[in-house]
Design a protein around this motif. Structure first.
Motif, mmCIF file in Angstrom:
data_model
loop_
_atom_site.group_PDB
_atom_site.id
_atom_site.type_symbol
_atom_site.label_atom_id
_atom_site.label_comp_id
_atom_site.label_asym_id
_atom_site.label_seq_id
_atom_site.Cartn_x
_atom_site.Cartn_y
_atom_site.Cartn_z
ATOM 1 N N LEU A 108 5.883 -2.763 -8.454
ATOM 2 C CA LEU A 108 7.084 -3.548 -8.168
ATOM 3 C C LEU A 108 6.689 -5.015 -7.959
ATOM 4 C CD1 LEU A 108 8.900 -1.146 -5.681
ATOM 5 C CD2 LEU A 108 9.545 -1.616 -8.056
ATOM 6 N N VAL A 111 4.663 -6.696 -4.792
ATOM 7 C CA VAL A 111 3.875 -5.738 -4.019
ATOM 8 C C VAL A 111 2.424 -5.851 -4.488
ATOM 9 C CG1 VAL A 111 3.527 -3.321 -3.379
ATOM 10 C CG2 VAL A 111 5.848 -4.191 -3.756
ATOM 11 N N THR A 112 1.534 -6.192 -3.559
ATOM 12 C CA THR A 112 0.121 -6.375 -3.895
ATOM 13 C C THR A 112 -0.590 -5.031 -3.882
ATOM 14 O OG1 THR A 112 0.205 -8.527 -2.818
ATOM 15 C CG2 THR A 112 -1.981 -7.630 -3.253
ATOM 16 N N GLU A 115 -2.080 -3.136 -0.703
ATOM 17 C CA GLU A 115 -1.625 -3.801 0.535
ATOM 18 C C GLU A 115 -0.302 -3.200 0.993
ATOM 19 O OE1 GLU A 115 -3.218 -6.334 2.141
ATOM 20 O OE2 GLU A 115 -4.862 -5.983 0.734
ATOM 21 N N PRO A 116 -0.025 -3.291 2.296
ATOM 22 C CA PRO A 116 1.296 -2.877 2.784
ATOM 23 C C PRO A 116 2.399 -3.726 2.136
ATOM 24 C CG PRO A 116 -0.219 -3.223 4.611
ATOM 25 C CD PRO A 116 -0.909 -3.738 3.381
ATOM 26 N N LEU A 117 3.612 -3.227 2.196
ATOM 27 C CA LEU A 117 4.750 -4.003 1.699
ATOM 28 C C LEU A 117 4.848 -5.307 2.479
ATOM 29 C CD1 LEU A 117 7.589 -1.327 1.477
ATOM 30 C CD2 LEU A 117 6.136 -2.190 -0.363
ATOM 31 N N PHE A 132 9.551 -8.995 -2.065
ATOM 32 C CA PHE A 132 9.252 -8.066 -3.154
ATOM 33 C C PHE A 132 10.567 -7.512 -3.693
ATOM 34 C CE2 PHE A 132 9.905 -3.625 -1.799
ATOM 35 C CZ PHE A 132 10.144 -3.788 -0.449
ATOM 36 N N PRO A 172 4.604 2.113 -6.597
ATOM 37 C CA PRO A 172 4.999 0.901 -5.870
ATOM 38 C C PRO A 172 4.115 -0.308 -6.161
ATOM 39 C CG PRO A 172 5.005 2.790 -4.390
ATOM 40 C CD PRO A 172 4.353 3.240 -5.672
ATOM 41 N N ASP A 173 2.799 -0.085 -6.303
ATOM 42 C CA ASP A 173 1.897 -1.250 -6.287
ATOM 43 C C ASP A 173 1.003 -1.426 -7.503
ATOM 44 O OD1 ASP A 173 0.360 0.979 -5.587
ATOM 45 O OD2 ASP A 173 -0.884 -0.131 -4.163
ATOM 46 N N TRP B 205 12.452 8.967 -7.148
ATOM 47 C CA TRP B 205 12.798 7.563 -7.410
ATOM 48 C C TRP B 205 11.985 6.934 -8.541
ATOM 49 C CZ3 TRP B 205 9.498 3.308 -6.878
ATOM 50 C CH2 TRP B 205 8.235 3.617 -6.365
ATOM 51 N N HIS B 231 5.459 2.754 1.725
ATOM 52 C CA HIS B 231 4.264 2.341 1.007
ATOM 53 C C HIS B 231 3.446 1.420 1.888
ATOM 54 C CE1 HIS B 231 1.570 1.134 -2.178
ATOM 55 N NE2 HIS B 231 1.713 -0.090 -1.746
ATOM 56 N N PRO B 232 2.127 1.679 2.098
ATOM 57 C CA PRO B 232 1.454 2.883 1.602
ATOM 58 C C PRO B 232 1.910 4.140 2.345
ATOM 59 C CG PRO B 232 -0.006 1.636 3.040
ATOM 60 C CD PRO B 232 1.226 0.798 2.861
#
Lengths: 300, 300
Positions: A108, A111-112, A115-117, A132, A172-173, B205, B231-232
């Motif tokens: 996405l 989003v790195t 890494e956390p969001l 993000f 996600p990342d 999703w 996430h994570p």
């Protein structure tokens, strides 16, 4: 099918050391990483693999081209940067005569990886305040747009882009390409020699459409990568890749399907795993060879 | 669509407390868990939801029917036990007049949910020495066989089995049903009132075929469950379910598709999350209501 060492499996080895290791263990091919090639020097890396008589089964990796989904100037700049970097990766793959450039397309926007969001808000659509985007469909469109720019450039240089679907846990990342079928559908707009797909057992073993999509992919399969899927995954899910036989994957039916699809390339073993990285690389390669023979063949 | 509290979201509440909580917060429906119903007593649970005027949007859960894939007597006994337990679950769902019985079908035979793999060998096919099976295709066949036994039994009692595809990260130990399309295909052999599917945003999703498969599912959608994908993921991936808005999911397009498919049932919020379980359940329900309004609607 012959075995290839993806150099990330023996992470502490430089290109020179990994090339030596391949020769010492009788391997005919190696998968290289751009960071390591940059450290060794591109020209020197080319010289090393040529003199050792190794095939370069892949160069890892291009991609990360979804950041264009961020709004406004930030998105436009990120898109241009990603294209530039991917063109450099294509040039390197051409120099190395790599069988393909593996493309990990990115997650996405904003989003790195690993890494956390960013601290966001409860904004479900578009771009959250934290910077993000939850627009997954849009991120997937950005990948298609980037591919339209890059595939002809790769084609002119004789490089095949290998789209790699990643396990959905990385959506996600790391990669919004989540299934082989999705990667394959994206590739079909381009000639087979420009865009193919990666079948990496870790990422696709669970897919109920796997065998159907391997058959459909046929000679679009640009790379067959094997490693096991550990269960449970470690806290850092990136490191959940295991030596073949240590996890839950039954390899023979997958190998059989890949062969039946017409794949004639090398089989890379690419393992991200803290214990394996801590071990003696020569022992890792020896184990890799033995497990490959024991566990991976179609007739296993 | 109206909001329903899946009682696992307020884990420390008994059935009686959760029923009270729903009434206090103006909710019209509740999703119940078998363990909690057993503790409260089935007859008492029926009485509580009836007197409160609540709909039971689902009973969680039946399933875990893949152990029959273990060899010989052990497999046969496990299969019989699983069918017996599922028939009891169906009877309970009938008593509670639950809109559906959610089916979590089970993972690879011999892999215990949430536990490490039994110590096995590098045997890639069939059953490993440690006592689990890597035969994923076979496990999926066992699910189809069990469903053939259970669907008519459910039909006679007016209970709808809701096949729940789980995120592929749960394929080893919890559910070999990994996509909505796969669950839907399995359901099509049975009447709509006997077998449907669950759309749980956490699990689906990422799926590139999601919107196509929601449309194809139509009125086979037996339950729409919403929570976010963190996430994570935490180290225990089972607890990666978050309050809507706290993760990566863009809900509006999914809600829109589910509505367009003809879904008219309740929307359950089912969250497994250590922080949420530690919080005051009344605050959790208040937050859940607010986030549901903010984040989940099709027009969000």
């Amino acid at each position: 099918m012959t075995l290839s060492l993806n150099q990330r499996t023996t992470r502490r080895w430089t290109v020179a050391e990994a090339v030596d290791g391949c020769v010492r263990h009788g391997l005919e091919a190696i998968g290289l990483w751009r960071e390591n090639v940059a450290e060794q020097g591109l020209a020197e890396s080319v010289k090393l693999v040529r003199e050792a008589g190794l095939r370069v089964s892949s160069l890892c990796r291009g991609g990360f081209m979804t950041a264009g989904g961020l709004p406004g100037d930030e998105g436009r700049r990120a898109f241009v940067r990603a294209l530039d970097d991917n063109r450099r990766a294509i040039d390197e793959a051409a120099e190395l005569r790599a069988a393909c450039l593996v493309m990990v397309v990115g997650g996405l926007p904003g989003v790195t990886p690993g890494e956390p969001l960013p601290t966001g808000t409860a904004n479900a659509g578009g771009v959250a305040a934290g910077g993000f985007s939850r627009d997954l469909a849009g991120a997937r469109e950005r990948v298609a747009e980037a591919l339209a720019e890059l595939a002809p450039y790769a084609g002119e240089r004789g490089v095949k882009l290998a789209l790699e679907p990643l396990h959905p846990v990385y959506c996600p990342d790391r990669a919004v390409l989540s299934t082989l079928g999705q990667a394959l559908d994206l590739s079909l707009a381009y000639p087979e020699e420009q865009v193919g797909v990666v079948v990496d057992t870790f990422h696709v073993w669970w897919d109920p459409r796997l065998f159907e999509d391997i058959a459909r992919a046929g000679r679009r399969i640009a790379s067959y990568q094997v490693c096991d899927y550990l269960h449970p995954l470690p806290a850092d899910v990136l490191l959940g890749r295991g030596m073949m036989g240590d996890g839950v994957i039954g390899f023979p039916p997958i190998t059989k399907a890949v062969l039946a699809a017409g794949y004639t390339g090398d089989v890379e073993v690419e393992i991200f795993n803290a214990d394996i990285w801590a071990a003696d690389p020569d022992e890792v390669v020896a184990t890799m060879k033995a497990r490959y023979e024991d566990v991976v063949p179609a007739t296993g």
